[in-house]
Design an enzyme around this catalytic site. Structure first.
Site, mmCIF file in Angstrom:
data_model
loop_
_atom_site.group_PDB
_atom_site.id
_atom_site.type_symbol
_atom_site.label_atom_id
_atom_site.label_comp_id
_atom_site.label_asym_id
_atom_site.label_seq_id
_atom_site.Cartn_x
_atom_site.Cartn_y
_atom_site.Cartn_z
ATOM 1 N N ASP A 1 -7.572 4.148 9.120
ATOM 2 C CA ASP A 1 -8.910 4.127 8.525
ATOM 3 C C ASP A 1 -9.154 2.860 7.716
ATOM 4 O OD1 ASP A 1 -9.760 6.551 9.562
ATOM 5 O OD2 ASP A 1 -9.017 7.704 7.864
ATOM 6 N N HIS B 1 0.808 -1.216 0.000
ATOM 7 C CA HIS B 1 0.000 0.000 0.000
ATOM 8 C C HIS B 1 0.844 1.270 0.000
ATOM 9 C CE1 HIS B 1 -3.751 2.300 0.915
ATOM 10 N NE2 HIS B 1 -4.296 1.252 0.359
ATOM 11 N N GLU C 1 -12.569 12.881 13.455
ATOM 12 C CA GLU C 1 -11.951 13.141 12.159
ATOM 13 C C GLU C 1 -12.747 14.232 11.461
ATOM 14 O OE1 GLU C 1 -10.880 10.247 9.327
ATOM 15 O OE2 GLU C 1 -9.665 9.035 10.710
#
Length: 534
Positions: free
Chosen positions: A162, A93, A278
């Site tokens: 997340d 990632h 957030e």
């Protein structure tokens, strides 16, 4: 027999390419527990990452069966007279090729396999201690699998990212942040100990009490000092449910004031604070239906476009949650109402839902599957993540959200504050020198739609424009998941004192500079200007 043949091919390729001086039979013996392969499908997979901005093909791929396999390979690289590099890859990632190498071996910590009948190779799954409230997880383990295992015991880690389909070692090598960080700190602040393979091939257990310098170095260390093969992660009792709330703001000052107020409650009892804080920026109404904003229903009577009309079309979304179970459900409404009563959001913009804890934590994956079905996931992702000092966040809003970005974006824009005192300054991570700083994450995707503003070239140029704006305005921002191409830029990133420590740690734990060369911080000691390429 076939795997042994592939091993032999891989070793021969290493000998021919980099002049490996170890006896081939000895290297075969070192890696027989796992698989060292030059299979085109494995090499191709290791040559790509989520960013999709670079394709760098390694010489071979190691799929380790244990930490010892990792140590054996790194030791072979370290002892090689000519040398080759080693890069660890979790779920791939990274954005800018940080887990890639063209002059060595990629270690596939995830174990590979899972398709086409290929056997997955990976150590045993997470092991939970209910008594001590920790979980031991392999460095290549995905956080979603850690969560599933710990929930079987009624426990869960305290701090998250997340997106849960990231590897344990990968996030700990950066920091690991989400909306819980204001309260619990990043993931690296919630680790008791780690097993690390250094650049010399040593397998060491590290903690505050044992090999402490290496412990702090590898946490947020961008893979420069060692490969994390195991992490002991702190746990807490897992809630059953989550009250998930989103509200909108048209005034940036109100938005940041409320966020900063909410994170200031981190020392309060659970009943007097939220568990997750957030925020996001909505520059155009199309954004509210993307993977970060699907919470908003198109059938909802609130008109997003009309709310932002008076503010140049820009809206701000505050996202907050409260965890609860049966024992606390009775007082939940009153406690949430009390907290909400202190906030200055647009009254008509409250969106609320209740979901199981695991569904909230795994929320991004649900949207990922939808994007994959439409061919919108495996596209270039020129992401830019910045830590912005609290004192300059209003300037950033004026210059970037209301300036550089214009009326269109190509993905979510996150913005939320964190408390610096939740971060351990002894780690390798760099944050702004203020008590509160913001993450601003431009999580954008380059699409081939015919719209010039969604092209990779346009988004990449816009990223450079944002960085130039911050530099010219002397904002002292720091990149999170940093990407630089020159050592002088890295020195500026770390600052002189921390750079000196970073260099010192590199010399001690990876003296030949063979680890994680895709970060472009150090060149291997055996590299020449012509023999080594990024």
């Amino acid at each position: 027999m076939a795997s042994r043949f592939l091993l032999t091919l891989a070793i021969c390729r290493l000998i021919v390419t980099v002049g490996l001086t170890l006896n081939p039979t000895e290297l075969l013996r070192l890696v027989v527990d796992g698989q060292l392969t030059v299979d085109p499908s494995h090499v191709e997979s290791a040559s790509r990452d989520f960013g999709g901005l670079h394709r760098v093909e390694p010489l071979a791929v190691l799929r380790p069966a244990s930490a010892d396999d990792v140590a054996r390979l790194v030791r072979a690289a370290y002892q090689s007279a000519e040398g080759f590099t080693v890069s660890a890859r979790g779920h791939g990632h990274s954005i800018n090729g940080q887990s890639q190498t063209s002059n060595g071996v990629v270690i596939d910590m995830s174990g590979g396999g899972g398709s086409g009948g290929t056997r997955r190779i990976k150590p045993a799954g997470p092991r939970v201690s209910e008594k001590e409230r920790y979980v031991d997880a392999w460095g290549g383990e995905l956080w979603i699998d850690v969560l599933r295992r710990t929930l079987e015991h009624g426990l869960a880690p305290l701090s998250w990212t997340d997106y849960l389909y990231l590897s344990v070692g990968g996030t700990l090598s950066n920091a690991g942040i989400s909306g819980q960080a204001f309260n619990h700190g990043p993931q690296i602040s919630n680790v008791h100990e780690v097993d690390v393979v250094t650049g010399k091939g040593e397998l060491l257990t590290c903690s505050e009490e044992q090999n402490a310098e290496l412990f702090h170095a590898v946490l947020g260390g961008l893979g420069q000092f060692g490969i994390i093969t195991r992490a002991r992660i702190a746990l807490e009792p897992a809630p059953k449910m989550v009250r998930w709330i989103r509200v909108l703001y048209s005034n940036f000052s109100d938005f940041t004031h409320d966020q900063e107020y909410l994170i200031s409650l981190h020392g309060k009892p659970a009943s007097k604070k939220f568990d997750y804080v957030e925020g996001s920026v909505i520059v155009d109404k199309g954004l509210v239906n993307n993977w970060r904003s699907s919470f908003f229903s198109p059938s909802n009577p609130v008109k997003i476009s009309s709310l932002g009309a008076a503010n140049g079309g820009v809206l701000y979304c505050l996202e907050i949650t409260r965890n609860y179970d049966e024992s606390s459900a009775g007082s939940l409404d009153q406690e949430v109402e009390s907290l909400m009563g202190k906030l200055n959001f647009i009254p008509a913009s409250v969106f609320t839902t209740d979901v199981p804890y695991i569904d909230f934590l795994d929320r991004v994956h649900t949207a990922e599957l939808k994007l994959r079905s439409k061919g919108l996931w495996e596209v270039p992702h020129p992401w830019l993540n910045l830590f912005v000092p609290k004192s300059r966040i209003a300037d950033f809003d004026r210059g970037v959200f209301k300036g550089i970005l214009g009326k269109k974006t190509s993905g979510p824009i996150l913005i939320y504050p964190m408390n610096k005192n939740k971060w351990d300054e002894r780690s390798s991570v760099v944050t702004p020198e203020e008590d509160v700083f913001y993450l601003v994450a431009l999580l954008r995707s380059a699409l081939d739609t015919g719209d010039e503003t969604q092209t990779l070239e346009h988004l990449s140029n816009q990223n450079r424009q944002i960085l130039r704006f911050c530099r010219d305005a002397q904002m002292n921002v720091k990149q999170y998941l940093p990407h630089y191409t020159t050592q002088s830029e890295w020195v500026d990133h770390f600052g002189r004192d921390k750079w000196a420590l970073f260099q010192q740690r590199k010399a001690e734990f990876d003296p030949k500079r063979i680890l994680a060369t895709g970060q472009r911080i150090f060149s291997p000691s055996f590299a020449s200007s012509t023999a080594f390429s990024w």
